[in-house]
Design a protein around this motif. Structure first.
Motif, PDB file in Angstrom:
ATOM      1  N   GLY A 279      14.868   5.806  -3.398  1.00 58.02           N
ATOM      2  CA  GLY A 279      15.977   6.725  -3.508  1.00 58.02           C
ATOM      3  C   GLY A 279      16.319   7.462  -2.232  1.00 58.02           C
ATOM      4  N   SER A 280      17.177   8.466  -2.371  1.00 62.98           N
ATOM      5  CA  SER A 280      17.776   9.129  -1.217  1.00 62.98           C
ATOM      6  C   SER A 280      17.130  10.447  -0.844  1.00 62.98           C
ATOM      7  CB  SER A 280      19.272   9.383  -1.498  1.00 62.98           C
ATOM      8  OG  SER A 280      19.425  10.203  -2.644  1.00 62.98           O
ATOM      9  N   VAL A 281      16.130  10.897  -1.625  1.00 64.09           N
ATOM     10  CA  VAL A 281      15.558  12.224  -1.376  1.00 64.09           C
ATOM     11  C   VAL A 281      14.048  12.196  -1.206  1.00 64.09           C
ATOM     12  CG1 VAL A 281      15.287  14.562  -2.318  1.00 64.09           C
ATOM     13  CG2 VAL A 281      17.446  13.356  -2.621  1.00 64.09           C
ATOM     14  N   SER A 282      13.339  11.332  -1.920  1.00 64.72           N
ATOM     15  CA  SER A 282      11.876  11.365  -1.978  1.00 64.72           C
ATOM     16  C   SER A 282      11.247  11.155  -0.603  1.00 64.72           C
ATOM     17  CB  SER A 282      11.367  10.305  -2.952  1.00 64.72           C
ATOM     18  OG  SER A 282      11.819   9.021  -2.577  1.00 64.72           O
ATOM     19  N   GLN A 283      10.028  11.664  -0.460  1.00 62.42           N
ATOM     20  CA  GLN A 283       9.321  11.622   0.809  1.00 62.42           C
ATOM     21  C   GLN A 283       7.826  11.471   0.546  1.00 62.42           C
ATOM     22  OE1 GLN A 283      10.217  15.074   3.188  1.00 62.42           O
ATOM     23  NE2 GLN A 283      10.362  13.899   5.063  1.00 62.42           N
ATOM     24  N   LEU A 284       7.151  10.735   1.443  1.00 62.43           N
ATOM     25  CA  LEU A 284       5.703  10.522   1.347  1.00 62.43           C
ATOM     26  C   LEU A 284       5.026  10.991   2.628  1.00 62.43           C
ATOM     27  CD1 LEU A 284       5.023   6.959  -0.132  1.00 62.43           C
ATOM     28  CD2 LEU A 284       4.681   9.162  -1.237  1.00 62.43           C
ATOM     29  N   ASN A 285       3.744  11.383   2.501  1.00 66.56           N
ATOM     30  CA  ASN A 285       2.992  11.637   3.723  1.00 66.56           C
ATOM     31  C   ASN A 285       2.482  10.309   4.286  1.00 66.56           C
ATOM     32  OD1 ASN A 285       0.511  10.928   2.443  1.00 66.56           O
ATOM     33  ND2 ASN A 285       0.237  13.020   1.704  1.00 66.56           N
ATOM     34  N   GLU A 286       1.955  10.347   5.499  1.00 69.83           N
ATOM     35  CA  GLU A 286       1.577   9.113   6.185  1.00 69.83           C
ATOM     36  C   GLU A 286       0.454   8.376   5.459  1.00 69.83           C
ATOM     37  OE1 GLU A 286      -0.246   7.785  10.528  1.00 69.83           O
ATOM     38  OE2 GLU A 286       1.091   9.528  10.396  1.00 69.83           O
ATOM     39  N   LYS A 287      -0.501   9.102   4.905  1.00 70.57           N
ATOM     40  CA  LYS A 287      -1.618   8.476   4.198  1.00 70.57           C
ATOM     41  C   LYS A 287      -1.110   7.623   3.028  1.00 70.57           C
ATOM     42  CE  LYS A 287      -5.651   9.576   1.332  1.00 70.57           C
ATOM     43  NZ  LYS A 287      -6.458  10.683   0.732  1.00 70.57           N
ATOM     44  N   HIS A 288      -0.226   8.185   2.230  1.00 71.36           N
ATOM     45  CA  HIS A 288       0.283   7.450   1.071  1.00 71.36           C
ATOM     46  C   HIS A 288       1.206   6.306   1.492  1.00 71.36           C
ATOM     47  CE1 HIS A 288      -0.501  11.323  -1.414  1.00 71.36           C
ATOM     48  NE2 HIS A 288      -1.555  10.558  -1.380  1.00 71.36           N
ATOM     49  N   PHE A 289       1.941   6.519   2.566  1.00 75.60           N
ATOM     50  CA  PHE A 289       2.777   5.450   3.103  1.00 75.60           C
ATOM     51  C   PHE A 289       1.927   4.239   3.486  1.00 75.60           C
ATOM     52  CE2 PHE A 289       4.725   3.459   6.930  1.00 75.60           C
ATOM     53  CZ  PHE A 289       5.891   2.984   6.353  1.00 75.60           C
ATOM     54  N   LEU A 290       0.802   4.477   4.119  1.00 73.80           N
ATOM     55  CA  LEU A 290      -0.077   3.371   4.520  1.00 73.80           C
ATOM     56  C   LEU A 290      -0.695   2.678   3.313  1.00 73.80           C
ATOM     57  CD1 LEU A 290      -1.798   4.894   7.681  1.00 73.80           C
ATOM     58  CD2 LEU A 290      -0.039   3.106   7.593  1.00 73.80           C
ATOM     59  N   GLU A 291      -0.959   3.436   2.252  1.00 77.26           N
ATOM     60  CA  GLU A 291      -1.430   2.800   1.020  1.00 77.26           C
ATOM     61  C   GLU A 291      -0.359   1.867   0.470  1.00 77.26           C
ATOM     62  OE1 GLU A 291      -4.623   3.160  -0.687  1.00 77.26           O
ATOM     63  OE2 GLU A 291      -4.947   3.726   1.411  1.00 77.26           O
ATOM     64  N   MET A 292       0.902   2.297   0.545  1.00 80.20           N
ATOM     65  CA  MET A 292       2.011   1.427   0.149  1.00 80.20           C
ATOM     66  C   MET A 292       2.022   0.151   0.975  1.00 80.20           C
ATOM     67  SD  MET A 292       5.492   3.610  -0.516  1.00 80.20           S
ATOM     68  CE  MET A 292       6.320   2.093  -0.985  1.00 80.20           C
ATOM     69  N   VAL A 293       1.917   0.307   2.284  1.00 76.87           N
ATOM     70  CA  VAL A 293       1.953  -0.838   3.190  1.00 76.87           C
ATOM     71  C   VAL A 293       0.876  -1.840   2.823  1.00 76.87           C
ATOM     72  CG1 VAL A 293       1.604  -1.589   5.566  1.00 76.87           C
ATOM     73  CG2 VAL A 293       3.001   0.437   5.096  1.00 76.87           C
ATOM     74  N   HIS A 294      -0.354  -1.364   2.706  1.00 75.05           N
ATOM     75  CA  HIS A 294      -1.472  -2.272   2.409  1.00 75.05           C
ATOM     76  C   HIS A 294      -1.338  -2.877   1.012  1.00 75.05           C
ATOM     77  CE1 HIS A 294      -3.964  -1.760   5.980  1.00 75.05           C
ATOM     78  NE2 HIS A 294      -3.615  -0.490   5.990  1.00 75.05           N
ATOM     79  N   GLY A 295      -0.867  -2.088   0.058  1.00 76.86           N
ATOM     80  CA  GLY A 295      -0.674  -2.632  -1.284  1.00 76.86           C
ATOM     81  C   GLY A 295       0.325  -3.767  -1.304  1.00 76.86           C
ATOM     82  N   LEU A 296       1.419  -3.599  -0.561  1.00 75.42           N
ATOM     83  CA  LEU A 296       2.427  -4.647  -0.471  1.00 75.42           C
ATOM     84  C   LEU A 296       1.886  -5.888   0.225  1.00 75.42           C
ATOM     85  CD1 LEU A 296       5.736  -2.761   0.446  1.00 75.42           C
ATOM     86  CD2 LEU A 296       5.448  -4.376  -1.435  1.00 75.42           C
ATOM     87  N   VAL A 297       1.250  -5.693   1.367  1.00 73.22           N
ATOM     88  CA  VAL A 297       0.737  -6.826   2.146  1.00 73.22           C
ATOM     89  C   VAL A 297      -0.319  -7.582   1.357  1.00 73.22           C
ATOM     90  CG1 VAL A 297      -0.549  -7.485   4.213  1.00 73.22           C
ATOM     91  CG2 VAL A 297       1.297  -5.798   4.371  1.00 73.22           C
ATOM     92  N   ASP A 298      -1.208  -6.844   0.698  1.00 74.08           N
ATOM     93  CA  ASP A 298      -2.299  -7.481  -0.044  1.00 74.08           C
ATOM     94  C   ASP A 298      -1.819  -8.224  -1.287  1.00 74.08           C
ATOM     95  OD1 ASP A 298      -3.965  -6.415   1.851  1.00 74.08           O
ATOM     96  OD2 ASP A 298      -4.761  -4.812   0.585  1.00 74.08           O
ATOM     97  N   SER A 299      -0.615  -7.898  -1.759  1.00 72.93           N
ATOM     98  CA  SER A 299      -0.091  -8.590  -2.944  1.00 72.93           C
ATOM     99  C   SER A 299       0.314 -10.029  -2.629  1.00 72.93           C
ATOM    100  CB  SER A 299       1.113  -7.837  -3.505  1.00 72.93           C
ATOM    101  OG  SER A 299       2.260  -8.023  -2.686  1.00 72.93           O
ATOM    102  N   LYS A 300       0.502 -10.324  -1.344  1.00 68.97           N
ATOM    103  CA  LYS A 300       0.917 -11.664  -0.894  1.00 68.97           C
ATOM    104  C   LYS A 300       2.308 -12.043  -1.381  1.00 68.97           C
ATOM    105  CE  LYS A 300      -3.273 -12.198   0.788  1.00 68.97           C
ATOM    106  NZ  LYS A 300      -3.517 -11.986   2.244  1.00 68.97           N
TER     107      LYS A 300
END
Length: 473
Positions: A300-321
């Motif tokens: 969406g257009s408003v939500s925001q994450l801190n860097e720690k949670h952003f990196l969890e997103m990154v790894h979760g996506l990459v690890d899903s293949k």
């Protein structure tokens, strides 16, 4: 999609529409405006200068910019209010906007060289508009940009407060009201209990909405929204009967004003009302992907994450293949301009990251197999409209309610209700991409919606009823 050139009545009646100036509210209001224009009505849009739409996309509408036009008005000079973020404008305009809205409406009503005004349609959160409209003997309809289920929960906030559901200061770290951060719940079994009044919800879903008390400043706005929505001349919902039939029965029983359920994404896209520049360069890549193989990610257009949670997103996506298309809005990562927190080389060739995308077109693309969403209602409903299952990561407000409804009532998604953990993200993505039962359920929902749009269907009849109702005012 309907075209803007359709007319079924002479363009001798005018409607004034007044959206809340945020993307999730502007989109459905301008879709509604396009729909009403296609049915023959003349359209005037009231809007703030803040987040004003690109008027050149709507040459067929008349725009009037109100409320925040005076740069010296001290009420609006220091926005946003401390700790209130985007919601500060809702509070201030509701508090101070009545006199100017009345003045502008009086000017419009007095014009002799333009079509007469049939009604005012405002966002439901502009609750100050109801007494103004009553004072001018002008019918006011409201557009409620969230679900019927959400409205019923919001209407029950005083009761939920009396039962103690909103007072859990030791259980939760509440985020800023503009959606910054993910609410972190402590390990408390009570939070997993069902809410007696809404058995599909857990206690933590109520807490995640972010209301400390039903009578805090935000709760007060919600309470007035509910009260004055019930007092309005009609309620327009971005939904359809087959999606929320039990909730519709309750609304019809408890509110005398007529309800009109209209699936706006099936009439007009929201691309022309985007407040952000849309990237389309990824479509050639998306066209080359196998059917239902790509995870679309957008919060969406408003939500925001801190860097720690952003990196969890990154790894979760990459690890899903899985291949993915990820919308990372500038400023989405707290403290970053855009992608500074992204480790070099980690994403590989499997994914694409863009700053903004035409979401409805993406969801309708044959390559999209799942939507990882913040569970805003527009995003949730657009996903249903295109038959795309969801992974739900809500932030605040109605989003936890939508996420729970998606996962536990409609059963067309997976709710990541324990925050940002890469293993859970990976597992959720893999599950949604292969779970045939989830995919079949969301396919059936889409089919029901498509049938409702055919002559004689509930959505078709709702549009006809709305047009006839406004014409009779």
């Amino acid at each position: 999609m309907e075209t803007q050139t359709q007319t079924t009545v002479d363009r001798h009646r005018r409607i004034i529409l007044f959206p809340l100036p945020y993307q999730g509210h502007v989109n459905p209001m301008l879709q509604l405006a396009n729909l009403l224009y296609s049915k023959g009505f003349n359209i005037t849009i009231f809007h703030t200068n803040f987040n004003k739409p690109k008027t050149s996309n709507y040459p067929h509408f008349t725009f009037k910019f109100i409320l925040d036009n005076d740069p010296h008005d001290e009420r609006y000079c220091n926005l946003p209010l401390h700790g209130m973020g985007a919601f500060s404008r809702v509070l201030l305009f509701n508090q101070f906007g009545a006199d100017e809205l009345r003045h502008q409406l009086e000017l419009e009503l007095s014009k002799k060289d333009e079509p007469s005004v049939s009604c005012l349609i405002t966002d439901a959160l502009w609750h100050f508009a109801q007494p103004v409209a009553v004072s001018l003997n002008l019918p006011r309809l409201v557009l409620r940009t969230s679900s019927l289920f959400c409205f019923l929960v919001y209407a029950s906030l005083p009761l939920l407060n009396d039962r103690g559901y909103l007072d859990h200061s030791n259980d939760i770290t509440t985020p800023l009201l503009d959606g910054l951060g993910y609410q972190h719940l402590s390990d408390n079994n009570h939070l997993e209990e069902q809410v007696m009044e809404f058995p599909m919800l857990k206690v933590k879903d109520i807490i995640k909405m972010g209301f400390k008390k039903a009578n805090d400043v935000v709760g007060d706005v919600i309470g007035n929204m509910v009260k004055r929505t019930k007092a309005s001349s009609g309620i327009i919902w971005n939904s359809f009967k087959g999606l929320e039939e039990p909730e519709l029965e309750t609304v019809v029983r408890e509110i005398s004003a007529p309800s009109f359920l209209i699936p706006f994404p099936k009439h007009f896209t929201a691309s022309s009302s985007s407040l952000h520049e849309q990237d389309r360069t990824f479509f050639p890549w998306l066209d080359q992907q196998p059917p239902k193989s790509v995870v679309y990610v957008s919060f969406g257009s408003v939500s925001q994450l801190n860097e720690k949670h952003f990196l969890e997103m990154v790894h979760g996506l990459v690890d899903s293949k899985q291949s993915f298309l990820w919308v990372v809005r500038p400023g989405f990562v707290d403290g970053s301009t855009w992608l500074e927190a992204l480790p070099d080389g980690l994403m590989g060739e499997r994914g694409r990251i863009v700053k903004w995308a035409p979401q409805q077109e993406v969801l309708a693309h044959k390559a999209i197999g799942a939507f990882w969403t913040h569970s805003g209602w527009n995003s949730t409903f657009e996903s249903v409209c295109e038959g795309v299952p969801m992974i739900c990561s809500p932030f605040w407000g109605d989003q936890p309610l939508n996420a729970r409804y998606t996962s536990d009532v409609l059963k067309v998604g997976v709710y990541l209700e324990n925050g940002w953990k890469r293993e859970e993200i990976t597992n959720a993505i893999r599950r949604v991409m292969v779970d045939e039962e989830i995919r079949e359920r969301v396919k059936i929902l889409k089919q029901k919606l498509d049938v409702s749009l055919i002559k004689g269907g509930s959505s078709y009849e709702s549009v006809q009823s709305l047009v006839a109702y406004i014409s009779s005012l």
